[in-house]
Design a protein around this motif. Structure first.
Motif, PDB file in Angstrom:
ATOM      1  N   PRO A 170       1.019  -1.070  -0.191  1.00  0.00           N
ATOM      2  CA  PRO A 170       0.011  -0.030   0.210  1.00  0.00           C
ATOM      3  C   PRO A 170       0.874   1.295   0.032  1.00  0.00           C
ATOM      4  CG  PRO A 170      -0.010  -1.023   2.292  1.00  0.00           C
ATOM      5  CD  PRO A 170       0.759  -1.999   1.177  1.00  0.00           C
ATOM      6  N   ASP A 171       2.256   1.313   0.109  1.00  0.00           N
ATOM      7  CA  ASP A 171       3.010   2.314   0.394  1.00  0.00           C
ATOM      8  C   ASP A 171       4.288   2.387  -0.859  1.00  0.00           C
ATOM      9  OD1 ASP A 171       3.666   4.821   0.941  1.00  0.00           O
ATOM     10  OD2 ASP A 171       5.074   3.944   2.518  1.00  0.00           O
ATOM     11  N   ASP A 172       3.963   1.366  -1.840  1.00  0.00           N
ATOM     12  CA  ASP A 172       5.049   1.137  -2.726  1.00  0.00           C
ATOM     13  C   ASP A 172       4.773   1.942  -4.112  1.00  0.00           C
ATOM     14  OD1 ASP A 172       6.411  -0.425  -1.051  1.00  0.00           O
ATOM     15  OD2 ASP A 172       5.671  -2.346  -1.469  1.00  0.00           O
ATOM     16  N   HIS A 173       5.854   2.217  -4.877  1.00  0.00           N
ATOM     17  CA  HIS A 173       6.025   2.798  -5.989  1.00  0.00           C
ATOM     18  C   HIS A 173       6.792   2.544  -6.883  1.00  0.00           C
ATOM     19  CE1 HIS A 173       3.757   5.710  -2.920  1.00  0.00           C
ATOM     20  NE2 HIS A 173       3.014   5.908  -4.411  1.00  0.00           N
ATOM     21  N   TYR A 174       6.671   1.906  -8.045  1.00  0.00           N
ATOM     22  CA  TYR A 174       7.773   1.575  -9.034  1.00  0.00           C
ATOM     23  C   TYR A 174       8.053   2.270 -10.194  1.00  0.00           C
ATOM     24  CZ  TYR A 174       9.855  -2.472 -11.765  1.00  0.00           C
ATOM     25  OH  TYR A 174      10.651  -3.327 -12.284  1.00  0.00           O
ATOM     26  N   MET A 175       9.198   2.843 -10.187  1.00  0.00           N
ATOM     27  CA  MET A 175       9.697   3.860 -11.124  1.00  0.00           C
ATOM     28  C   MET A 175      10.783   3.259 -12.290  1.00  0.00           C
ATOM     29  SD  MET A 175       8.786   6.406  -9.324  1.00  0.00           S
ATOM     30  CE  MET A 175       8.261   6.953  -7.808  1.00  0.00           C
ATOM     31  N   LEU A 176      10.532   3.988 -13.563  1.00  0.00           N
ATOM     32  CA  LEU A 176      11.007   3.551 -14.614  1.00  0.00           C
ATOM     33  C   LEU A 176      11.595   4.912 -15.429  1.00  0.00           C
ATOM     34  CD1 LEU A 176       9.264   0.396 -16.321  1.00  0.00           C
ATOM     35  CD2 LEU A 176      11.404   0.621 -14.889  1.00  0.00           C
ATOM     36  N   GLY A 177      13.071   4.774 -16.015  1.00  0.00           N
ATOM     37  CA  GLY A 177      13.402   5.989 -16.880  1.00  0.00           C
ATOM     38  C   GLY A 177      12.899   5.648 -18.131  1.00  0.00           C
ATOM     39  N   ASP A 178      12.759   6.785 -18.940  1.00  0.00           N
ATOM     40  CA  ASP A 178      12.346   6.855 -20.282  1.00  0.00           C
ATOM     41  C   ASP A 178      13.473   6.253 -21.116  1.00  0.00           C
ATOM     42  OD1 ASP A 178      10.036   7.884 -19.259  1.00  0.00           O
ATOM     43  OD2 ASP A 178      10.225   9.767 -20.268  1.00  0.00           O
ATOM     44  N   ASN A 179      14.655   6.348 -20.788  1.00  0.00           N
ATOM     45  CA  ASN A 179      15.753   5.993 -21.597  1.00  0.00           C
ATOM     46  C   ASN A 179      15.678   4.402 -21.080  1.00  0.00           C
ATOM     47  OD1 ASN A 179      17.723   5.157 -22.998  1.00  0.00           O
ATOM     48  ND2 ASN A 179      19.224   7.050 -22.220  1.00  0.00           N
ATOM     49  N   THR A 180      14.868   3.656 -21.462  1.00  0.00           N
ATOM     50  CA  THR A 180      14.691   2.305 -20.898  1.00  0.00           C
ATOM     51  C   THR A 180      16.049   1.440 -21.081  1.00  0.00           C
ATOM     52  OG1 THR A 180      13.439   0.165 -20.901  1.00  0.00           O
ATOM     53  CG2 THR A 180      13.697   1.237 -22.850  1.00  0.00           C
ATOM     54  N   ARG A 181      16.973   1.530 -22.075  1.00  0.00           N
ATOM     55  CA  ARG A 181      18.074   0.678 -22.276  1.00  0.00           C
ATOM     56  C   ARG A 181      19.276   1.427 -21.463  1.00  0.00           C
ATOM     57  NH1 ARG A 181      18.986  -2.889 -26.382  1.00  0.00           N
ATOM     58  NH2 ARG A 181      17.253  -3.703 -27.301  1.00  0.00           N
ATOM     59  N   SER A 182      19.123   2.453 -20.881  1.00  0.00           N
ATOM     60  CA  SER A 182      20.054   3.029 -20.060  1.00  0.00           C
ATOM     61  C   SER A 182      19.642   3.808 -18.942  1.00  0.00           C
ATOM     62  CB  SER A 182      21.118   3.868 -20.835  1.00  0.00           C
ATOM     63  OG  SER A 182      22.051   4.321 -20.369  1.00  0.00           O
ATOM     64  N   SER A 183      19.261   3.025 -17.904  1.00  0.00           N
ATOM     65  CA  SER A 183      18.755   3.949 -16.923  1.00  0.00           C
ATOM     66  C   SER A 183      18.663   2.944 -15.725  1.00  0.00           C
ATOM     67  CB  SER A 183      17.023   4.001 -17.028  1.00  0.00           C
ATOM     68  OG  SER A 183      16.521   4.711 -15.922  1.00  0.00           O
ATOM     69  N   SER A 184      19.371   3.500 -14.609  1.00  0.00           N
ATOM     70  CA  SER A 184      19.062   2.965 -13.203  1.00  0.00           C
ATOM     71  C   SER A 184      17.782   3.146 -12.636  1.00  0.00           C
ATOM     72  CB  SER A 184      20.383   3.691 -12.404  1.00  0.00           C
ATOM     73  OG  SER A 184      20.159   3.007 -10.901  1.00  0.00           O
ATOM     74  N   ASP A 185      16.909   2.276 -12.584  1.00  0.00           N
ATOM     75  CA  ASP A 185      15.687   2.523 -11.955  1.00  0.00           C
ATOM     76  C   ASP A 185      15.335   1.199 -11.181  1.00  0.00           C
ATOM     77  OD1 ASP A 185      14.898   0.341 -14.012  1.00  0.00           O
ATOM     78  OD2 ASP A 185      14.674   2.180 -15.432  1.00  0.00           O
ATOM     79  N   SER A 186      13.993   1.011 -11.077  1.00  0.00           N
ATOM     80  CA  SER A 186      13.437   0.019 -10.142  1.00  0.00           C
ATOM     81  C   SER A 186      13.777  -1.486 -10.611  1.00  0.00           C
ATOM     82  CB  SER A 186      11.927   0.022 -10.184  1.00  0.00           C
ATOM     83  OG  SER A 186      11.635   1.194  -9.252  1.00  0.00           O
ATOM     84  N   ARG A 187      13.963  -1.679 -11.845  1.00  0.00           N
ATOM     85  CA  ARG A 187      14.046  -2.972 -12.378  1.00  0.00           C
ATOM     86  C   ARG A 187      15.619  -3.397 -11.947  1.00  0.00           C
ATOM     87  NH1 ARG A 187      14.264  -1.449 -18.476  1.00  0.00           N
ATOM     88  NH2 ARG A 187      15.382   0.129 -17.538  1.00  0.00           N
ATOM     89  N   LYS A 188      16.493  -2.430 -11.536  1.00  0.00           N
ATOM     90  CA  LYS A 188      17.950  -2.663 -11.314  1.00  0.00           C
ATOM     91  C   LYS A 188      18.395  -2.432  -9.858  1.00  0.00           C
ATOM     92  CE  LYS A 188      19.004  -2.064 -16.305  1.00  0.00           C
ATOM     93  NZ  LYS A 188      19.723  -1.352 -17.112  1.00  0.00           N
ATOM     94  N   TRP A 189      17.620  -1.833  -8.965  1.00  0.00           N
ATOM     95  CA  TRP A 189      18.071  -1.331  -7.888  1.00  0.00           C
ATOM     96  C   TRP A 189      18.204  -2.619  -6.779  1.00  0.00           C
ATOM     97  CZ3 TRP A 189      13.838   3.043  -7.597  1.00  0.00           C
ATOM     98  CH2 TRP A 189      14.309   4.012  -8.239  1.00  0.00           C
ATOM     99  N   GLN A 190      19.806  -2.790  -6.784  1.00  0.00           N
ATOM    100  CA  GLN A 190      20.198  -3.890  -5.724  1.00  0.00           C
ATOM    101  C   GLN A 190      21.007  -3.244  -4.708  1.00  0.00           C
ATOM    102  OE1 GLN A 190      20.073  -8.119  -7.703  1.00  0.00           O
ATOM    103  NE2 GLN A 190      21.284  -6.583  -9.097  1.00  0.00           N
ATOM    104  N   ALA A 191      20.996  -3.398  -3.526  1.00  0.00           N
ATOM    105  CA  ALA A 191      21.883  -3.047  -2.528  1.00  0.00           C
ATOM    106  C   ALA A 191      22.622  -4.312  -1.980  1.00  0.00           C
ATOM    107  CB  ALA A 191      21.315  -2.447  -1.347  1.00  0.00           C
ATOM    108  N   THR A 192      23.778  -4.068  -1.461  1.00  0.00           N
ATOM    109  CA  THR A 192      24.322  -5.035  -0.618  1.00  0.00           C
ATOM    110  C   THR A 192      24.372  -4.968   0.808  1.00  0.00           C
ATOM    111  OG1 THR A 192      26.250  -5.094  -2.421  1.00  0.00           O
ATOM    112  CG2 THR A 192      26.735  -5.941  -0.109  1.00  0.00           C
ATOM    113  N   GLY A 193      24.048  -6.168   1.559  1.00  0.00           N
ATOM    114  CA  GLY A 193      23.794  -5.971   3.028  1.00  0.00           C
ATOM    115  C   GLY A 193      24.795  -6.912   3.708  1.00  0.00           C
TER     116      GLY A 193
END
Length: 539
Positions: free
Chosen positions: A423-446
């Protein structure tokens, strides 16, 4: 003897008058009032002295300081609560927003945008809004992307489209393409034809080939202009129309002037969402048809005719909408056929005159994307019959094709996956879909510590911010230091980590309180010659 100028005061007017409190003069000899008849002049009203005109230097300084302080406070309040300017440093939002030295605009500064920070005080973010938010992998940094999936939605990316459903249902939800409004489609369309750059040197009829069995009377006069000489031989006609077909497969990375349209790369995909637009001028009774077959079994057509000929209509394989629009001899008519987001959309003279839903099933969509270039050939055609007709201002655009797992194996959701947003999540994409750091690729190290702490950080190298952990030796122990996703400096010893070591943590969603505001319009401030061409609304 003095003489007065005509119309001016005479000599007697220049004589001095008695003061108000002085006694009247004695009467002239030979009559007139005497001293006994003299009357005192009425008292003149007193006038208060004028206020002092001088202001102390200290007062001037105080007034100026108060004005400056008020202006600063107002500016800070406006910046914090209402509007703020952000600069676009990268090309992740092209073609909507341009970054520094973008491929489209080399050697130019990135766009500046005004962001409405109060846009969501009384409303929720909407799909397709361009929003500025705190980067989930490093909160102090601001990112700008397009919001494509909303809270409580399930979503997947298939064949270039965003498919959404209800995340609150049990099991797998029913998915449909997320439709874009007209202003968003206009921002996301990428030009394919007429050609630009070196491809423009090619012969015009290479881009529009005549269908067999012959060339027919529909000729390509120059790029963007086709001319029909009038009913003649039947050569080149199908269903009575003289036709030309676009000479290349329209692929997701095609863009006028960037690539030779004949280049077929294994990493590109046939694009099913296309717009064909043109202007038609007939000299007499005639018919014009625009048609698009994306190679998946569908065929979308827009046919417009003069009065007395076949009725004007927009049609799919399973539906037909009659249109009132008519060609008028000698009068230009603007036409556009859109096949986008599972719909046929027909436009006449800037008005949308028909919308016919014609989406494929999700299963068929997935199968077709898996085929890639092995799917049936595309056919984008222009057909004419009747009197001599000119079809000019021909333009072909394709919709933004959102790439997914097939372009980048690390992207999420992967093939066959779908995601559920809370209920509080939003998914974001860049218009330059082939060259964008966005929700598809956000990975952190823990890393998890034995005392229960969980420290998560952005794994990308950045020496200035210090994303990567820095190890130092303290006695016989190794101490690690890193800035976590909240921008807080964290320190721990390696022997405090649990035995599993580091882990990958996906952080694809942006929370509501992390959204800063909505982009209003884009512009640049310098150089001056770039201002007018680049001021534009981006909502």
């Amino acid at each position: 003897m003095s003489v007065g100028l005509p119309g001016g005061p005479d000599a007697s007017d220049a004589e001095p008058r008695p003061a108000p409190d002085a006694p009247e003069p004695a009467p002239a000899p030979g009559g007139g009032p005497g001293p006994a008849d003299a009357r005192p002049a009425p008292p003149r009203p007193s006038v208060p002295p004028p206020p002092p005109t001088g202001v102390s230097p200290l007062g001037v300084v105080r007034d100026n300081l108060e004005a400056i302080a008020f202006a600063l406070i107002l500016a800070l309040l406006l910046r914090h609560l209402v509007v703020e300017v952000f600069k676009i440093p990268t090309g992740s939002m092209e073609p909507t927003l341009f970054g520094d030295n973008s491929r489209t605009r080399p050697n130019t500064p990135g766009d500046r945008i005004l962001v409405q920070k109060d846009a969501y005080l009384f409303s929720d973010p909407a799909r397709w809004d361009i929003v500025v938010f705190h980067y989930p992998l490093y909160w102090p940094k601001a990112f700008i992307k397009r919001l494509v999936v909303l809270p409580n939605e399930a979503a997947r990316i298939e064949r270039g489209d965003i498919w959404v459903g209800d995340a609150r249902v049990e099991g797998e939800p029913t998915f449909h393409p997320a439709r874009k409004p007209a202003n968003v489609r206009e921002q996301l369309y990428l030009p394919v034809y007429p050609p630009a750059g070196r491809p423009a040197e090619s012969a015009p009829d290479v881009f529009w080939r005549a269908l067999d069995p012959g060339p027919g009377p529909l000729e390509v006069e120059r790029h963007g202009t086709l001319v029909y000489r009038g009913d003649g031989p039947d050569a080149g006609r199908i269903d009575g129309l003289a036709r030309r077909v676009y000479g290349y497969t329209i692929r997701d990375n095609d863009r006028a002037g960037f690539l030779d349209p004949g280049t077929d790369t294994t990493s590109s995909f046939p694009c099913p969402d296309v717009r064909l637009s043109c202007r038609v001028t007939a000299t007499g009774p005639a018919e014009v048809e625009l048609a698009w077959a994306p190679g998946d079994g569908r065929r979308h057509t827009l046919r417009v005719a003069t009065e007395g000929r076949a009725p004007s209509a927009a049609a799919t394989n399973g539906a037909r909408r009659a249109l009132s629009a008519r060609l008028v001899p000698g009068a230009p008519l603007e036409l556009a056929l859109e096949s986008v987001d599972g719909d046929l959309r027909a436009w006449v003279d800037g008005d949308e005159v028909a919308v016919i839903p014609d989406e494929l099933s999700l299963e068929e969509t997935i199968r077709l994307e898996g085929l890639a270039s092995g799917a049936a050939p595309q056919q984008l055609t222009i057909g004419v019959r009747g009197a001599a007709t000119t079809v000019d201002r021909v333009r072909v655009d394709h919709d933004l094709y959102y790439t997914n797992y097939q372009h980048d194996g690390s992207a999420w959701p992967r093939r066959g996956d779908f995601m559920r947003l809370g209920p509080d999540d939003h998914y974001m994409l860049g218009d330059n879909t082939r060259s964008s750091s966005d929700s598809r690729k956000w990975q952190a190290t823990g890393v998890r510590l034995k005392d229960g702490r969980h420290i998560v950080w952005d794994p990308r190298p950045d020496d200035d911010i210090g994303y990567q952990p820095r190890d130092t030796t303290v006695g016989d122990r190794v101490r690690r230091e890193v800035f976590d996703v909240e921008g807080i400096r964290r320190r721990w010893f390696r022997d405090e980590e649990v035995e599993t070591g580091t882990e990958t943590v996906r952080l694809p969603f942006v929370k509501r309180d992390r959204i800063i505001g909505r982009a209003w319009f884009g512009l640049v401030f310098w150089p001056l010659e770039e201002i007018l061409p680049r001021v534009r609304c981006v909502r």
